[in-house]
Design a protein around this motif. Sequence first.
Motif, PDB file in Angstrom:
ATOM      1  N   SER A 400       0.859  -1.196   0.000  1.00 50.76           N
ATOM      2  CA  SER A 400       0.000   0.000   0.000  1.00 50.76           C
ATOM      3  C   SER A 400       0.889   1.238   0.000  1.00 50.76           C
ATOM      4  O   SER A 400       1.741   1.381   0.882  1.00 50.76           O
ATOM      5  CB  SER A 400      -0.918   0.024   1.220  1.00 50.76           C
ATOM      6  N   ILE A 401       0.682   2.113  -0.990  1.00 43.28           N
ATOM      7  CA  ILE A 401       1.446   3.358  -1.068  1.00 43.28           C
ATOM      8  C   ILE A 401       0.465   4.519  -0.954  1.00 43.28           C
ATOM      9  O   ILE A 401      -0.449   4.661  -1.772  1.00 43.28           O
ATOM     10  CB  ILE A 401       2.245   3.453  -2.377  1.00 43.28           C
ATOM     11  N   SER A 402       0.651   5.341   0.094  1.00 45.31           N
ATOM     12  CA  SER A 402      -0.202   6.518   0.306  1.00 45.31           C
ATOM     13  C   SER A 402       0.480   7.738  -0.281  1.00 45.31           C
ATOM     14  O   SER A 402       1.686   7.949  -0.092  1.00 45.31           O
ATOM     15  CB  SER A 402      -0.460   6.733   1.804  1.00 45.31           C
ATOM     16  N   THR A 403      -0.322   8.558  -1.006  1.00 43.29           N
ATOM     17  CA  THR A 403       0.219   9.744  -1.676  1.00 43.29           C
ATOM     18  C   THR A 403      -0.631  10.957  -1.355  1.00 43.29           C
ATOM     19  O   THR A 403      -1.771  10.835  -0.904  1.00 43.29           O
ATOM     20  CB  THR A 403       0.252   9.551  -3.200  1.00 43.29           C
ATOM     21  N   PHE A 404      -0.029  12.110  -1.588  1.00 49.76           N
ATOM     22  CA  PHE A 404      -0.774  13.362  -1.478  1.00 49.76           C
ATOM     23  C   PHE A 404      -0.634  14.119  -2.797  1.00 49.76           C
ATOM     24  O   PHE A 404       0.467  14.274  -3.302  1.00 49.76           O
ATOM     25  CB  PHE A 404      -0.245  14.230  -0.335  1.00 49.76           C
ATOM     26  N   PRO A 405      -1.740  14.527  -3.416  1.00 51.01           N
ATOM     27  CA  PRO A 405      -3.122  14.493  -2.885  1.00 51.01           C
ATOM     28  C   PRO A 405      -3.966  13.368  -3.468  1.00 51.01           C
ATOM     29  O   PRO A 405      -5.190  13.396  -3.351  1.00 51.01           O
ATOM     30  CB  PRO A 405      -3.670  15.829  -3.357  1.00 51.01           C
ATOM     31  N   SER A 406      -3.362  12.368  -4.105  1.00 50.92           N
ATOM     32  CA  SER A 406      -4.147  11.392  -4.876  1.00 50.92           C
ATOM     33  C   SER A 406      -4.724  10.263  -4.046  1.00 50.92           C
ATOM     34  O   SER A 406      -5.577   9.520  -4.518  1.00 50.92           O
ATOM     35  CB  SER A 406      -3.282  10.812  -5.997  1.00 50.92           C
ATOM     36  N   GLY A 407      -4.249  10.064  -2.806  1.00 45.19           N
ATOM     37  CA  GLY A 407      -4.804   9.002  -1.989  1.00 45.19           C
ATOM     38  C   GLY A 407      -3.913   7.776  -1.961  1.00 45.19           C
ATOM     39  O   GLY A 407      -2.712   7.841  -2.202  1.00 45.19           O
ATOM     40  N   THR A 408      -4.511   6.609  -1.671  1.00 42.52           N
ATOM     41  CA  THR A 408      -3.773   5.367  -1.462  1.00 42.52           C
ATOM     42  C   THR A 408      -4.004   4.396  -2.615  1.00 42.52           C
ATOM     43  O   THR A 408      -5.132   4.246  -3.100  1.00 42.52           O
ATOM     44  CB  THR A 408      -4.200   4.708  -0.138  1.00 42.52           C
ATOM     45  N   PHE A 409      -2.905   3.731  -3.033  1.00 40.25           N
ATOM     46  CA  PHE A 409      -2.967   2.740  -4.104  1.00 40.25           C
ATOM     47  C   PHE A 409      -2.407   1.428  -3.564  1.00 40.25           C
ATOM     48  O   PHE A 409      -1.469   1.412  -2.755  1.00 40.25           O
ATOM     49  CB  PHE A 409      -2.153   3.198  -5.314  1.00 40.25           C
ATOM     50  N   GLU A 410      -2.968   0.274  -3.990  1.00 36.42           N
ATOM     51  CA  GLU A 410      -2.577  -1.031  -3.478  1.00 36.42           C
ATOM     52  C   GLU A 410      -2.301  -2.010  -4.607  1.00 36.42           C
ATOM     53  O   GLU A 410      -2.836  -1.889  -5.709  1.00 36.42           O
ATOM     54  CB  GLU A 410      -3.663  -1.621  -2.571  1.00 36.42           C
ATOM     55  N   GLY A 411      -1.446  -2.988  -4.306  1.00 35.61           N
ATOM     56  CA  GLY A 411      -1.186  -4.090  -5.214  1.00 35.61           C
ATOM     57  C   GLY A 411      -0.881  -5.326  -4.396  1.00 35.61           C
ATOM     58  O   GLY A 411      -0.314  -5.248  -3.298  1.00 35.61           O
ATOM     59  N   THR A 412      -1.241  -6.525  -4.899  1.00 31.20           N
ATOM     60  CA  THR A 412      -1.074  -7.772  -4.156  1.00 31.20           C
ATOM     61  C   THR A 412      -0.177  -8.735  -4.939  1.00 31.20           C
ATOM     62  O   THR A 412      -0.364  -8.916  -6.142  1.00 31.20           O
ATOM     63  CB  THR A 412      -2.434  -8.432  -3.888  1.00 31.20           C
ATOM     64  N   THR A 413       0.771  -9.335  -4.221  1.00 28.03           N
ATOM     65  CA  THR A 413       1.680 -10.329  -4.796  1.00 28.03           C
ATOM     66  C   THR A 413       1.500 -11.654  -4.054  1.00 28.03           C
ATOM     67  O   THR A 413       1.485 -11.691  -2.822  1.00 28.03           O
ATOM     68  CB  THR A 413       3.141  -9.872  -4.670  1.00 28.03           C
ATOM     69  N   LYS A 414       1.377 -12.744  -4.825  1.00 28.25           N
ATOM     70  CA  LYS A 414       1.292 -14.078  -4.232  1.00 28.25           C
ATOM     71  C   LYS A 414       2.703 -14.666  -4.173  1.00 28.25           C
ATOM     72  O   LYS A 414       3.382 -14.775  -5.200  1.00 28.25           O
ATOM     73  CB  LYS A 414       0.382 -14.976  -5.051  1.00 28.25           C
ATOM     74  N   LEU A 415       3.147 -15.053  -2.969  1.00 27.97           N
ATOM     75  CA  LEU A 415       4.468 -15.640  -2.782  1.00 27.97           C
ATOM     76  C   LEU A 415       4.324 -17.162  -2.693  1.00 27.97           C
ATOM     77  O   LEU A 415       3.593 -17.683  -1.852  1.00 27.97           O
ATOM     78  CB  LEU A 415       5.131 -15.109  -1.508  1.00 27.97           C
ATOM     79  N   VAL A 416       5.032 -17.867  -3.577  1.00 24.97           N
ATOM     80  CA  VAL A 416       5.059 -19.330  -3.582  1.00 24.97           C
ATOM     81  C   VAL A 416       6.433 -19.768  -3.069  1.00 24.97           C
ATOM     82  O   VAL A 416       7.470 -19.291  -3.554  1.00 24.97           O
ATOM     83  CB  VAL A 416       4.809 -19.877  -4.991  1.00 24.97           C
ATOM     84  N   VAL A 417       6.472 -20.666  -2.087  1.00 25.51           N
ATOM     85  CA  VAL A 417       7.725 -21.130  -1.493  1.00 25.51           C
ATOM     86  C   VAL A 417       7.952 -22.592  -1.887  1.00 25.51           C
ATOM     87  O   VAL A 417       7.043 -23.425  -1.749  1.00 25.51           O
ATOM     88  CB  VAL A 417       7.706 -20.983   0.042  1.00 25.51           C
ATOM     89  N   ARG A 418       9.183 -22.906  -2.365  1.00 23.10           N
ATOM     90  CA  ARG A 418       9.525 -24.273  -2.778  1.00 23.10           C
ATOM     91  C   ARG A 418      10.808 -24.728  -2.084  1.00 23.10           C
ATOM     92  O   ARG A 418      11.648 -23.907  -1.732  1.00 23.10           O
ATOM     93  CB  ARG A 418       9.701 -24.362  -4.291  1.00 23.10           C
ATOM     94  N   ALA A 419      10.953 -26.077  -1.931  1.00 25.35           N
ATOM     95  CA  ALA A 419      12.177 -26.655  -1.382  1.00 25.35           C
ATOM     96  C   ALA A 419      13.183 -26.837  -2.503  1.00 25.35           C
ATOM     97  O   ALA A 419      12.815 -27.087  -3.646  1.00 25.35           O
ATOM     98  CB  ALA A 419      11.886 -27.994  -0.720  1.00 25.35           C
ATOM     99  N   ILE A 420      14.509 -26.771  -2.174  1.00 29.35           N
ATOM    100  CA  ILE A 420      15.573 -26.982  -3.157  1.00 29.35           C
ATOM    101  C   ILE A 420      15.823 -28.481  -3.280  1.00 29.35           C
ATOM    102  O   ILE A 420      16.068 -29.182  -2.296  1.00 29.35           O
ATOM    103  CB  ILE A 420      16.869 -26.262  -2.744  1.00 29.35           C
ATOM    104  N   MET A 421      15.756 -29.055  -4.523  1.00 26.27           N
ATOM    105  CA  MET A 421      15.950 -30.477  -4.757  1.00 26.27           C
ATOM    106  C   MET A 421      17.440 -30.781  -4.833  1.00 26.27           C
ATOM    107  O   MET A 421      18.172 -30.189  -5.616  1.00 26.27           O
ATOM    108  CB  MET A 421      15.288 -30.902  -6.077  1.00 26.27           C
ATOM    109  N   VAL A 422      17.930 -31.699  -3.984  1.00 27.35           N
ATOM    110  CA  VAL A 422      19.336 -32.121  -4.011  1.00 27.35           C
ATOM    111  C   VAL A 422      19.374 -33.615  -4.344  1.00 27.35           C
ATOM    112  O   VAL A 422      18.852 -34.437  -3.594  1.00 27.35           O
ATOM    113  CB  VAL A 422      20.032 -31.868  -2.669  1.00 27.35           C
TER     114      VAL A 422
END
Length: 513
Positions: A400-422
């Motif tokens: 969330s980024i709040s600005t003046f005078p335009s207000g607040t803008f939001e964006g969503t990121t999905k984080l996927v976590v994986r194990a390292i194959m050895v």
Amino acid sequence: MSEKSVLDKTIPWTAVMLRLSGMCVGEGILPTGPLSGAVAGTVKFTTTLRPPEKPFLSVSWRFNGVNIISSTSINITDPGYAGRISLDRATGSLELRNLALEDSVEYTITITPDAGLPKQGRTNLTVYVLSSGATIRSPTAILIEDESSTNLTCEASGSISSREWIKDGQPLNPSGGVSFSLDNKTASIQPVHISDRGTYQCRVSNPVSTMTATHNLTVSFGPYNLLISGPSAAPQGHSIMLQCTADSVSPAHFSWMFNGNETHVYNSLYIIERLGAENTGNYTCTAKNAVTMMESSTVLDLRVFVAQRVEVSPEVTGYIGNDVTLSCQLIQGPTHTNVTQVQWALQDEEGTGKVTLIVFNTMFGVNISESPLKERVAFDKHSLIIKALEMKDAGSYICSISTFPSGTFEGTTKLVVRAIMVAMLYFIRIRRRHSSAGFRFVIDTTGPERESQLSATERDQDVVYSDIKVKPSRDASPLTNYKLRESVYVDDVTYSEVIVSRQPKSDTECVYV
């Protein structure tokens, strides 16, 4: 001696007798005149006298020297006024009905009280015809600003005592190009201007009636004050409506050009269904008045701008134990705004709330909130860094980024976590007695690295598996093929393929065939 001579000699003596007898002439018996009445109407001559204790000895009214009624013990009425008059004997007041123009003369009353001097009063009556049929007459020609002239004539029937001119609710007086005839019947405007258009009224009146006539004066002019209403810049893909307006009488006809080319749009609206780069440029609106033959043009320069927004990656993949960066950037619009605060939060599993992780404020600096990630989060400008990634860190992260005078803008990121194959590769030397022998072997990749310990039975099977390839299962990511050294045992059987796949408990399964 003639009758006239007798009357001529009698009148002075009557005046002498009135004066000698102390007759009071006027003395407020009748109100100050003249009285006014309308044809076929009624008027009442009301005296100022109160009814006396004893009735008047006599009351008489004269009209232009003619005795119209005399009242002593009886009333004597002139035949010409029979049915038209009523006398109030107590006060001497007289009502006259069904008035005619001929009734406009002087009226005299003489009252003789029971005691005291006779009283006399005079007043005038003026009878008017009611005003009617008032109109304003004007030439039917079309009037063009600064070229045409016109006359407005006020006509009406009846008795007209005065004419008054009014424009748009205010008295119209001689000024500039406006003048009036001597009887105020005609108003002349030479030449007409834009300011002369409007509503004109002529009010005709007399003491008993008033009538008003109305006329709307139209002056053709323009087009003036041409204007294109609409945005000069808009986001790509938006629908745009441009509207052209002008002050013009008669109404202007509009046409549009785009970058100097005809558009074949001939109304005041120009609509762009979906704004793109091909729609940017100069839009020219031209307005033309078919009466004045004047035309005017104006231009709007339309541009496309990137809408102000927060730009994030929809999905980011990270690996256990590694650091990951979730990017967040404010894309400025046509009007620059100042960033006042940046906040990252993690949406809860139910998706109904969120946990604040870290906040940057231009006044108060950076604040890291209490959360399982408290020791592992940091800012990289507006982006979020998560250190030493864990499997439980997977989820939806909100910037969330709040600005003046335009207000607040939001964006969503999905984080996927994986194990390292050895893949732990082993040289497996097994003696075999039968060529059809096969084995199944499981390598635990989550435990410490160690050498394979074969059973006594397996050692007796002298077989070298000399060429091992690591092959992913259907659900795993591709892995690199490894070529091992060739077997030095010529007479051994080579099992050339090892399949590595992930087990439900993070084990790697190797199948030797």
